[in-house]
Design an enzyme around this catalytic site. Structure first.
Site, short mmCIF file in Angstrom:
data_model
loop_
_atom_site.label_atom_id
_atom_site.label_comp_id
_atom_site.label_asym_id
_atom_site.label_seq_id
_atom_site.Cartn_x
_atom_site.Cartn_y
_atom_site.Cartn_z
N LYS A 1 2.44 17.38 -1.35
CA LYS A 1 2.42 17.13 -2.80
C LYS A 1 1.47 15.99 -3.14
O LYS A 1 0.65 16.09 -4.05
CB LYS A 1 3.83 16.78 -3.30
N ASN A 2 1.60 14.89 -2.41
CA ASN A 2 0.80 13.71 -2.78
C ASN A 2 -0.67 13.84 -2.42
O ASN A 2 -1.47 12.99 -2.79
CB ASN A 2 1.39 12.46 -2.12
N ARG B 1 3.71 11.03 -13.18
CA ARG B 1 2.87 9.85 -13.05
C ARG B 1 1.47 10.19 -12.52
O ARG B 1 0.47 9.60 -12.91
CB ARG B 1 3.55 8.84 -12.13
N CYS C 1 8.81 9.57 -11.58
CA CYS C 1 10.06 8.98 -11.12
C CYS C 1 10.25 7.58 -11.69
O CYS C 1 9.31 6.80 -11.74
CB CYS C 1 10.05 8.90 -9.60
N ARG D 1 5.96 0.46 -12.22
CA ARG D 1 4.82 1.30 -11.86
C ARG D 1 3.68 1.19 -12.87
O ARG D 1 3.30 2.16 -13.53
CB ARG D 1 5.25 2.75 -11.67
N PRO D 2 3.12 -0.01 -13.00
CA PRO D 2 2.02 -0.19 -13.94
C PRO D 2 0.72 0.45 -13.43
O PRO D 2 0.67 0.93 -12.30
CB PRO D 2 1.88 -1.71 -14.01
N ASP E 1 -2.30 -1.33 -13.90
CA ASP E 1 -3.28 -2.40 -14.07
C ASP E 1 -4.39 -2.37 -13.00
O ASP E 1 -5.55 -2.67 -13.29
CB ASP E 1 -2.59 -3.78 -14.08
N ASP F 1 8.85 6.46 0.59
CA ASP F 1 9.42 7.76 0.20
C ASP F 1 10.48 8.25 1.18
O ASP F 1 11.22 9.19 0.88
CB ASP F 1 8.31 8.82 0.07
N VAL G 1 7.82 -2.00 -1.39
CA VAL G 1 6.74 -1.34 -2.16
C VAL G 1 7.11 -1.20 -3.64
O VAL G 1 6.30 -1.50 -4.52
CB VAL G 1 6.40 0.03 -1.53
N ARG H 1 10.46 19.13 -8.21
CA ARG H 1 9.11 18.63 -8.53
C ARG H 1 8.29 18.50 -7.25
O ARG H 1 7.07 18.62 -7.28
CB ARG H 1 9.20 17.22 -9.15
#
Ligand code: UD1
Length: 421
Positions: free
Chosen positions: A22-23, A93, A117, A122-123, A125, A308, A330, A400
């Site tokens: 997925k990632n 995201r 999620c 979870r910015p 920047d 994860d 993390v 998902r």
């Protein structure tokens, strides 16, 4: 709303085939926005997140065809609307990953703020820091970000990431491939999915060196052409099935794996007494042939222990006699599964970013809620080891990110049913 009914029982046994990651596939799909020709991606998993990414690319003016099972042909040659609207972008995201390629190809991008999620703030920047270094002007509002390149496009630059963010490394890499001059990403994330993305981009004509290390060098090129790429196997799905063998004291042979990618998970399972062996046909995991002992885990960017797999591993630790510590470094809010596991009879106490697990008590089936994708998987694993029936709600989180979740578990002998309320 659909839910899973999981009946705790005996050990799982059998073989399982791991899907494309997925990632990896989500950034690969975003990268197709950079090509002036069609791209083909194979080993694409059937996931809700992939469907959402298809819809986003379609909304930007792209054409996506499912030419065969697990195969996508993406034609982004005529993208005409570099705006990812709220209804789609907020669903995941990873939608923010279209920003870098759109900015590079069109000189402008507007993306509504990501959802996904709910694990911490979870910015974005660091993504924006990178785009700014490449010369883009950024307007960041509460619910969207707009980026505009100068009249001559983006310019190569050095970007130091304060944290080795996976998404920021990918987004900046994709923005930099068409920039004038050379870009260096320092303190880059080193995850295998980044290497996979760089390999795809290089096949498209990009010039990227050092992906998979903390210094990535990107020499800008004028255009990118089409390419064909096969997605790497999902190391998090692999880890989930390794833990399924461990928590049920079963034995599973896992096919389509890259041993290096699951090294930290294998190492920690071995410390606990689980057998993890590389066989000719895959990875053999047996949780039932020795007494197990507790261990500590600490999540870190790759090649450290993956965040994860923190929650599935914690489910397993609740079933092992003794005390263990789980340290999450993390994400700042990734212990939402703890309350659910405690509801099942686990004994876990949280102090800041540490969880203390006193393992060994038999879990009992309960009604629990999947609070995010991996937490959901962790609760199903706990349910397989519990006495009685566990009812897991909010399972869209699980769907998902895991292909054929129920089917794969049932084929291993798990008693799990998907039912509509
Ligand atoms: C990716 C994975 C996700 C995994 C995570 C960490 C995808 C689609 N998702 O998420 O499954 O859990 O890597 O391995 O690949 N951060 C900032 N500023 C930023 C970006 C990130 O402070 O601009 C922080 C985050 O809040 C978080 C940490 O950095 O605390 C790691 O985030 P990041 O590596 O960016 O994760 P994602 O790419 O979102």
């Amino acid at each position: 709303m659909a839910k899973y009914l999981v009946q705790g029982g005996g050990p799982l046994s059998g073989e399982v085939q791991i899907s494309g990651a997925k990632n990896a596939v989500l950034p690969l799909m975003a990268a197709s926005l950079l090509a002036e020709e069609k791209c083909q991606i194979t080993d694409v998993p059937r996931l809700l997140d992939v469907d959402v990414m298809c819809e986003i690319l379609d909304s930007l003016g792209g054409k996506i065809e499912r030419t065969a099972p697990g195969e996508l042909v993406l034609d982004m040659s005529a993208i005409d609307k570099p705006v990812a609207e709220y209804e789609l972008a907020s669903r995941m995201r990873a939608s923010f990953l279209v920003m870098g390629p759109l900015l590079a190809r069109k000189g402008y991008a507007k993306v509504y703020m990501p959802g996904g999620c709910t694990i911490g703030a979870r910015p974005v920047d660091l993504h924006l820091k990178g785009f700014e270094a490449l010369g883009a002007e950024i307007i960041a509002k509460d619910d969207y970000v707009e980026a505009t390149a100068g009249p001559d496009g983006l310019k190569g630059a050095s970007v130091y990431l304060d944290f080795p963010s996976v998404g920021a490394t990918e987004n900046i890499m994709m923005a930099a491939v068409l920039a004038h001059g050379t870009t260096y990403i320092e303190n880059a994330a080193e995850e295998p999915e980044i290497v996979d993305l760089a390999n795809f981009l290089n096949k498209m004509g990009a010039s990227i060196k050092g992906a998979g290390t903390d210094l990535v060098k990107i020499e800008g090129v004028k255009t990118l052409h089409g390419a064909h790429h096969t997605v790497i196997p999902d190391r998090i799905e692999t880890g989930t099935f390794m833990l399924a063998a461990a928590i049920t004291r079963g034995e599973i042979l896992i096919h389509n794996i890259v041993p290096d990618h699951v090294r930290p998970i294998a190492a920690k399972l071995r410390e606990c007494g689980v057998t993890v062996e590389l066989a000719d046909e895959g990875l053999y995991v047996n949780g039932g042939d020795r007494p197990l002992v507790a261990t500590d885990i600490k999540t870190l960017p790759y090649p450290g222990f993956p965040t994860d797999i923190q929650s599935p591993f914690m489910s397993f630790l609740t079933t092992v006699n003794g005390a263990s510590r789980v340290i999450e470094t993390v994400f700042e809010n990734r212990f939402m599964h703890v309350a659910e596991l405690n509801r099942m009879g686990a004994n876990i106490r949280i102090e800041g970013h540490r969880a203390f697990v006193q393992g060994g008590k038999k879990l009992r089936g309960s009604r629990v809620m999947a609070t995010d994708l991996r937490a959901g998987a962790a609760l199903v694993l706990a349910g397989l080891a519990a006495e009685g029936t566990t009812e897991v709600s909010e399972i869209y989180h699980i769907e998902r990110g895991y292909e054929d979740f129920v089917g794969k578990f049932r084929a291993l002998g798990a008693n799990i049913l998907r039912v509509e309320d």
